[in-house]
Design a protein around this motif. Structure first.
Motif, short mmCIF file in Angstrom:
data_model
loop_
_atom_site.label_atom_id
_atom_site.label_comp_id
_atom_site.label_asym_id
_atom_site.label_seq_id
_atom_site.Cartn_x
_atom_site.Cartn_y
_atom_site.Cartn_z
N LEU A 131 6.84 -7.25 5.34
CA LEU A 131 6.78 -6.70 3.98
C LEU A 131 6.23 -7.71 2.98
N ILE A 132 6.66 -8.95 3.11
CA ILE A 132 6.18 -9.99 2.18
C ILE A 132 4.69 -10.26 2.39
N ASP A 139 2.49 -8.28 3.81
CA ASP A 139 1.75 -7.07 3.47
C ASP A 139 1.59 -6.93 1.96
N TYR A 140 2.62 -7.26 1.21
CA TYR A 140 2.57 -7.16 -0.25
C TYR A 140 1.43 -8.02 -0.81
N PHE A 141 1.32 -9.25 -0.33
CA PHE A 141 0.29 -10.14 -0.85
C PHE A 141 -1.10 -9.80 -0.31
N GLN A 181 -2.25 -6.91 0.62
CA GLN A 181 -2.72 -5.64 0.05
C GLN A 181 -3.38 -5.87 -1.30
N ARG A 182 -2.92 -6.85 -2.04
CA ARG A 182 -3.46 -7.11 -3.36
C ARG A 182 -4.63 -8.09 -3.35
N TYR A 187 -8.15 -5.49 4.80
CA TYR A 187 -6.76 -5.03 4.83
C TYR A 187 -6.58 -3.93 5.86
#
Length: 150
Positions: free
Chosen positions: A47-48, A50-52, A54-55, A62
């Motif tokens: 999750l961590i 993926d969060y970064f 994705q942006r 991606y």
């Protein structure tokens, strides 16, 4: 101070070992069982990261990352369900169900319901299939999927 830095170092080392083991070594391993600790570390790290990503990444890179990480995520979810003595097919049924619900609301073009319901449904499914198995202990003894994880 040194003792706490030492603990932090071993924690980071343990996290990287679990990630490397699940992303590269156990890429196609759908048999066996996975411990709560291993599963939670993988999910939280995913999750961590993926969060970064994705942006920061362009869409094509991606998308390639998502395609690559899908198989190890599926395999660790299968192994975690095996720890409860469940078949991993439950995950595939849930994925098919989410796709079917999303396609149903897209076909009828119900914009408000589609946005809200699909979002809440996916979050509920994510919590029930990802978070809950990480918090509940699996079977303590051996089951049809093997011995308990370390």
């Amino acid at each position: 101070m040194i003792l706490s830095l030492n603990k932090i170092f071993y924690l980071i080392k343990d996290i990287f070992n679990i990630l490397i083991k699940n992303i590269f070594i156990n890429y196609f391993k759908f048999s066996g069982r996975t411990s709560r600790k291993e599963y939670l570390i993988y999910c939280i790290s995913y999750l961590i990261i993926d969060y970064f990503l994705q942006r920061k990444l362009p869409f094509l890179w991606y998308f390639i990352y998502i395609i690559y990480i899908f198989i190890p995520s599926l395999s660790i979810a299968f192994r975690r369900l095996h720890d409860f003595n469940f078949s991993g097919i439950v995950i595939l049924c849930a994925i098919i169900f989410v796709i079917a619900v999303t396609m149903f609301f897209d076909n009828y073009d119900i914009k408000f319901i589609n946005d809200r319901l699909t979002t809440y449904f996916i979050y509920t499914l994510f919590i029930s299939l990802d978070v809950v198995p990480g918090l509940i202990p699996g079977n303590s003894g051996s089951n049809k999927y093997g011995e308990p994880p370390e």
